[in-house]
Scaffold this active site. Sequence first.
Site, short mmCIF file in Angstrom:
data_model
loop_
_atom_site.label_atom_id
_atom_site.label_comp_id
_atom_site.label_asym_id
_atom_site.label_seq_id
_atom_site.Cartn_x
_atom_site.Cartn_y
_atom_site.Cartn_z
N GLY A 35 0.77 -1.25 0.00
CA GLY A 35 0.00 0.00 0.00
C GLY A 35 0.80 1.29 0.00
N GLU A 80 3.93 4.01 5.99
CA GLU A 80 2.69 3.24 5.82
C GLU A 80 1.68 4.00 4.96
OE1 GLU A 80 0.96 0.74 5.72
OE2 GLU A 80 0.81 -0.42 7.55
N ASP A 81 0.76 3.27 4.38
CA ASP A 81 -0.30 3.93 3.62
C ASP A 81 -1.38 4.47 4.55
OD1 ASP A 81 -1.18 1.35 4.31
OD2 ASP A 81 -2.07 0.92 2.36
N ASP A 110 -4.98 2.23 10.61
CA ASP A 110 -6.40 1.93 10.80
C ASP A 110 -6.58 1.42 12.23
OD1 ASP A 110 -9.05 1.66 9.69
OD2 ASP A 110 -8.70 -0.47 9.42
N LYS A 115 -6.84 6.92 10.29
CA LYS A 115 -8.27 6.76 10.62
C LYS A 115 -8.36 6.55 12.13
CE LYS A 115 -10.36 4.18 6.79
NZ LYS A 115 -10.80 2.82 6.40
N PHE A 126 -14.01 3.29 3.50
CA PHE A 126 -12.98 2.53 2.81
C PHE A 126 -12.49 3.33 1.61
CE2 PHE A 126 -10.88 -0.85 0.53
CZ PHE A 126 -10.21 -1.48 1.58
N VAL A 127 -11.20 3.63 1.61
CA VAL A 127 -10.64 4.48 0.56
C VAL A 127 -9.65 3.71 -0.30
CG1 VAL A 127 -10.97 6.64 1.84
CG2 VAL A 127 -8.85 5.36 2.15
N ASP A 141 -5.55 -0.24 -2.00
CA ASP A 141 -6.31 -1.13 -2.87
C ASP A 141 -7.64 -1.55 -2.28
OD1 ASP A 141 -5.03 -2.84 -0.83
OD2 ASP A 141 -5.94 -4.47 -1.97
N ARG A 149 -5.02 0.69 -6.99
CA ARG A 149 -3.81 1.29 -6.43
C ARG A 149 -3.27 2.40 -7.34
NH1 ARG A 149 -2.02 -2.00 -2.16
NH2 ARG A 149 -2.31 -4.22 -2.41
P1 IMP Z 1 -4.50 -2.01 10.56
O1 IMP Z 1 -3.68 -3.17 11.02
O2 IMP Z 1 -5.96 -2.19 10.87
O3 IMP Z 1 -4.00 -0.66 11.03
O4 IMP Z 1 -4.49 -2.11 8.99
C1 IMP Z 1 -3.72 -1.34 8.19
C2 IMP Z 1 -3.77 -1.88 6.78
O5 IMP Z 1 -5.11 -2.18 6.37
C3 IMP Z 1 -3.27 -0.82 5.83
O6 IMP Z 1 -1.89 -0.90 5.66
C4 IMP Z 1 -4.08 -1.11 4.57
O7 IMP Z 1 -3.40 -2.05 3.75
C5 IMP Z 1 -5.37 -1.73 5.06
N1 IMP Z 1 -6.49 -0.74 5.10
C6 IMP Z 1 -7.10 -0.24 6.19
N2 IMP Z 1 -8.05 0.66 5.87
C7 IMP Z 1 -8.04 0.72 4.51
C8 IMP Z 1 -8.80 1.49 3.54
O8 IMP Z 1 -9.69 2.31 3.85
N3 IMP Z 1 -8.49 1.27 2.24
C9 IMP Z 1 -7.53 0.39 1.83
N4 IMP Z 1 -6.80 -0.33 2.70
C10 IMP Z 1 -7.06 -0.18 4.02
MG MG Z 2 -4.03 -2.96 1.47
#
Ligand code: IMP
Ligand code: MG
Length: 185
Positions: A44, A99-100, A103, A131, A152-153, A159, A165
Amino acid sequence: MLKDDIERVLISEETLQKRVAELGAQISADYAGKEPVLVSVLRGSYIFMADLTRHIDAFCRVDFMAVSSYGAGTVSSGQVNIIKDLSDSIEGKDVIVVEDILDSGNTLHYLFQLLQARHPASIKLATLLDKPSRRTKPITADYVGFEVPDEFVVGYGLDYDELYRNLPYIGVLKPRVYGENLISD
Ligand code: IMP
Ligand code: MG
């Protein structure tokens, strides 16, 4: 067509570019005289990483890691698997994890523990998107591009089901595209 699946543009290409340049300038100032290693969390963050590093006016290195944090569904499982590890040692280095999106924080919580055990001199986090409403782990980023709502973006590296992407902006998908089947990694 690709853009027919996008409900609306949340962050335009121009706004992204301007903010990424600002983050690059901030990192350049904070790391003056140092040689940070930027660690991109694939897949990402690949576009953010490429743009951000070109705005860093300092000697820096790049390295890449790939992890998967999601099982099936919209909720991060907390189970993180390393798919690709770093190529070089980070012992004694000033590390910036790129990181992208931050979340739930599950992925980075795990990743930080893992990287910290390798004894870097310092470790910071740069995330394009944050987020905060979704956070379940106590993780905060040192550099944040934009705070986004709980939607969800996709685009600019992010992606849905490995697609979208390559959009140059951050957009919100039309609900008909994902239905009840939202899966991410
Ligand atoms: P976390 O472990 O929940 O913080 O997840 C982070 C990962 O989930 C990110 O690196 C993304 O790959 C994916 N992710 C979380 N939210 C989104 C979204 O809104 N769009 C796309 N990918 C997301
Ligand atoms: Mg992803």
